[in-house]
Design a protein around this motif. Structure first.
Motif, mmCIF file in Angstrom:
data_model
loop_
_atom_site.group_PDB
_atom_site.id
_atom_site.type_symbol
_atom_site.label_atom_id
_atom_site.label_comp_id
_atom_site.label_asym_id
_atom_site.label_seq_id
_atom_site.Cartn_x
_atom_site.Cartn_y
_atom_site.Cartn_z
ATOM 1 N N GLY A 86 0.806 -1.212 0.000
ATOM 2 C CA GLY A 86 0.000 0.000 0.000
ATOM 3 C C GLY A 86 0.841 1.264 0.000
ATOM 4 O O GLY A 86 0.538 2.237 -0.702
ATOM 5 N N VAL A 87 1.920 1.251 0.782
ATOM 6 C CA VAL A 87 2.827 2.404 0.819
ATOM 7 C C VAL A 87 3.472 2.632 -0.544
ATOM 8 O O VAL A 87 3.516 3.755 -1.058
ATOM 9 C CB VAL A 87 3.902 2.198 1.905
ATOM 10 C CG1 VAL A 87 4.966 3.291 1.820
ATOM 11 C CG2 VAL A 87 3.268 2.184 3.294
ATOM 12 N N LEU A 88 3.976 1.561 -1.143
ATOM 13 C CA LEU A 88 4.632 1.684 -2.445
ATOM 14 C C LEU A 88 3.655 2.132 -3.532
ATOM 15 O O LEU A 88 4.026 2.910 -4.429
ATOM 16 C CB LEU A 88 5.275 0.351 -2.832
ATOM 17 C CG LEU A 88 6.583 0.002 -2.133
ATOM 18 C CD1 LEU A 88 6.977 -1.440 -2.434
ATOM 19 C CD2 LEU A 88 7.696 0.951 -2.562
ATOM 20 N N TYR A 89 2.425 1.650 -3.461
ATOM 21 C CA TYR A 89 1.432 2.032 -4.466
ATOM 22 C C TYR A 89 1.180 3.531 -4.421
ATOM 23 O O TYR A 89 1.174 4.227 -5.455
ATOM 24 C CB TYR A 89 0.118 1.276 -4.213
ATOM 25 C CG TYR A 89 -0.625 0.864 -5.454
ATOM 26 C CD1 TYR A 89 -0.926 1.782 -6.462
ATOM 27 C CD2 TYR A 89 -1.052 -0.448 -5.639
ATOM 28 C CE1 TYR A 89 -1.619 1.409 -7.603
ATOM 29 C CE2 TYR A 89 -1.734 -0.843 -6.773
ATOM 30 C CZ TYR A 89 -2.021 0.091 -7.748
ATOM 31 O OH TYR A 89 -2.705 -0.286 -8.880
ATOM 32 N N ALA A 90 0.989 4.065 -3.209
ATOM 33 C CA ALA A 90 0.737 5.497 -3.063
ATOM 34 C C ALA A 90 1.939 6.318 -3.527
ATOM 35 O O ALA A 90 1.786 7.332 -4.228
ATOM 36 C CB ALA A 90 0.402 5.812 -1.606
ATOM 37 N N LEU A 175 -4.518 12.246 -6.414
ATOM 38 C CA LEU A 175 -5.730 11.810 -5.725
ATOM 39 C C LEU A 175 -5.836 10.293 -5.699
ATOM 40 O O LEU A 175 -6.273 9.704 -4.700
ATOM 41 C CB LEU A 175 -6.960 12.423 -6.394
ATOM 42 C CG LEU A 175 -7.109 13.939 -6.213
ATOM 43 C CD1 LEU A 175 -8.211 14.492 -7.105
ATOM 44 C CD2 LEU A 175 -7.400 14.276 -4.747
ATOM 45 N N LEU A 176 -5.414 9.653 -6.764
ATOM 46 C CA LEU A 176 -5.395 8.183 -6.774
ATOM 47 C C LEU A 176 -4.389 7.648 -5.760
ATOM 48 O O LEU A 176 -4.595 6.589 -5.161
ATOM 49 C CB LEU A 176 -5.063 7.671 -8.177
ATOM 50 C CG LEU A 176 -6.152 7.857 -9.234
ATOM 51 C CD1 LEU A 176 -5.641 7.413 -10.606
ATOM 52 C CD2 LEU A 176 -7.404 7.063 -8.867
ATOM 53 N N GLY A 177 -3.288 8.392 -5.563
ATOM 54 C CA GLY A 177 -2.322 8.002 -4.543
ATOM 55 C C GLY A 177 -2.936 8.009 -3.155
ATOM 56 O O GLY A 177 -2.690 7.113 -2.339
ATOM 57 N N LEU A 178 -3.751 9.026 -2.858
ATOM 58 C CA LEU A 178 -4.458 9.058 -1.580
ATOM 59 C C LEU A 178 -5.412 7.875 -1.448
ATOM 60 O O LEU A 178 -5.531 7.257 -0.384
ATOM 61 C CB LEU A 178 -5.230 10.373 -1.446
ATOM 62 C CG LEU A 178 -4.401 11.644 -1.251
ATOM 63 C CD1 LEU A 178 -5.311 12.870 -1.249
ATOM 64 C CD2 LEU A 178 -3.606 11.570 0.047
ATOM 65 N N MET A 179 -6.074 7.549 -2.534
ATOM 66 C CA MET A 179 -6.985 6.412 -2.517
ATOM 67 C C MET A 179 -6.224 5.102 -2.280
ATOM 68 O O MET A 179 -6.672 4.232 -1.535
ATOM 69 C CB MET A 179 -7.753 6.356 -3.840
ATOM 70 C CG MET A 179 -8.866 5.317 -3.868
ATOM 71 S SD MET A 179 -9.785 5.387 -5.424
ATOM 72 C CE MET A 179 -10.483 7.034 -5.302
ATOM 73 N N ALA A 180 -5.055 4.980 -2.905
ATOM 74 C CA ALA A 180 -4.253 3.769 -2.736
ATOM 75 C C ALA A 180 -3.821 3.576 -1.286
ATOM 76 O O ALA A 180 -3.624 2.439 -0.835
ATOM 77 C CB ALA A 180 -3.032 3.813 -3.658
#
Length: 410
Positions: A86-90, A175-180
């Motif tokens: 999750g951290v890496l995705y964001a 914004l997608l990073g926040l969602m991730a």
């Protein structure tokens, strides 16, 4: 019931809800990357090959590292792996947003998100599922989890297009990073508090499990077929929108963003029904025949889409058919792996066969951009996708679904 299953503290309902949410976020966000292809490349003055290479590397890294991530999850439990994912995705999405040169963009979108997907998608979730769901419901539950990922694709396509239209590519990615980042608390909900590494089946080691799988003819055939799955779905996901835009000079009605967005959303919508149906049918019929039928159906659908006149209606029909066949291979393929080898190293072995899928994904994403930049057309790649579908139809037919019987040390 295995030792890990008997001590695991997650109910089947918890696994399906939170595991489904994990793959909804992870698969849903990535499914919309094709919408960013033209906005990003045009804004930065890049060729499509640059964007295609980033997505291709993302898929290749995802596949290459997945067996390692799977082995770690099998050994130490999955939730810590998911938190890191999750951290890496964001971070990867944020890096894509702020990158102004191709190298940084590729590192963020290729390396970071590729690593993140090894920890947040089907292989790791299926490992948890295999330890907590009875064997007689396993393929059905895998179909439910895959359907959740499909719902994410359906949900996120219009959401990402809306973000693009309202905020532009850079802010949309942030914004997608926040969602991730929501994957991080979701991972905590999937913590197996009483998880212990299994010590059954003669204390089989990772090395022995790998050797057993690689030497198994059915495992090799599944691996070959899964290459085709990756090639087809990633090529379409990344290049369908630009393909429609390119043909708008001949078929003006298909060149609008609405058509591409609707088509990708329909893939996600019908994918829900396809993956759920695959889970149901996989409990009742030989999974190898279902897999062969899926690949045959894909080749027929692609051939009809390319050969017939293009219109919004034909595009939506193609998207619906492909959506039904899109990820329905996942519960069937992983169900066969679990049936043959058991669940002790399911996450790792699923990751190993998935590596072949991601090699295909790399080829589909990269060849789409590479051949377009050199020929000005996607036709050759469509033809390759059709031929590969026929190949996968044939190689899945002789797969044997019988469980391996091992001697247990005294």
């Amino acid at each position: 019931m295995s030792q890990a299953q008997s001590k695991a503290s997650l109910t089947m309902k918890e696994v399906l809800i939170y595991g489904g949410l994990m793959v909804t976020l992870s698969m849903g966000i990535r499914h919309g990357f094709g919408l960013f292809n033209l906005p990003i490349t045009m804004a930065n003055g890049w060729g499509r090959e640059t964007f295609a290479l980033t997505i291709a590397l993302q898929n290749l890294i995802w596949g290459a590292v997945q067996p390692i991530t799977g082995a770690l999850a099998d050994r130490y439990g999955a939730f810590k792996i998911m938190i890191a994912g999750g951290v890496l995705y964001a971070l990867g999405l944020a890096g894509m947003a702020i990158s102004t040169d191709a190298l940084n963009f590729t590192i963020a979108g290729g390396l970071f998100i590729g690593l993140a997907q090894t920890a947040t998608t089907y292989s790791v979730v299926y490992g948890i599922l295999g330890r907590n769901v009875p064997a007689d419901k396993r393929v059905w539950a895998m179909g439910i989890a895959a359907a959740a990922g499909s719902f994410g694709q359906f949900l996120m396509i219009p959401a990402e297009q809306g973000l693009l239209s309202a905020f532009g590519a850079q802010d949309a990615l942030l914004l997608l990073g926040l969602m991730a980042s929501l994957m991080i608390p979701t991972a905590f909900m999937l913590r197996e508090k009483n998880f212990v590494h299994q010590h059954s089946l003669g204390d089989q080691t990772i090395k022995e499990a790998l050797k057993e799988a690689i030497n198994n003819p059915s495992f090799r055939l599944l691996t070959l077929g899964y290459f085709v799955c990756g090639f087809q779905v990633v090529f379409i996901a990344v290049h369908l929108a630009p393909y429609l835009k390119d043909l708008s000079s001949i078929y003006p009605s298909v060149g609008t963003p609405v058509v591409a967005t609707t088509a990708l959303a329909l893939i996600g919508l019908f994918n829900i029904f396809g993956t759920y149906s695959a889970g149901i049918l996989g409990q009742r019929f030989p999974k190898r025949y279902l897999l062969s039928s899926i690949y045959l159906g894909r080749s027929i659908a692609i051939a009809a889409f390319v050969l017939l006149p293009l219109s919004p209606t034909s595009t939506y029909i193609f998207a619906a058919v492909m959506g039904f066949l899109w990820l329905s291979t996942i519960p069937l393929t992983n169900g066969i792996v679990a049936q043959i080898f058991g669940v002790k190293y399911l996450t790792m072995l699923s990751g190993l066969v998935f590596f072949s899928h991601q090699l295909g994904s790399f080829c589909g994403a990269f060849l789409g951009g590479y051949l377009f930049d050199r020929t000005g057309s996607y036709l050759i790649v469509w033809q390759i996708a059709i031929a590969l579908g026929m190949f996968a139809f044939l190689v899945n037919l002789p797969v044997q679904e019988r469980a391996i019987h091992r001697a247990v040390n005294a």
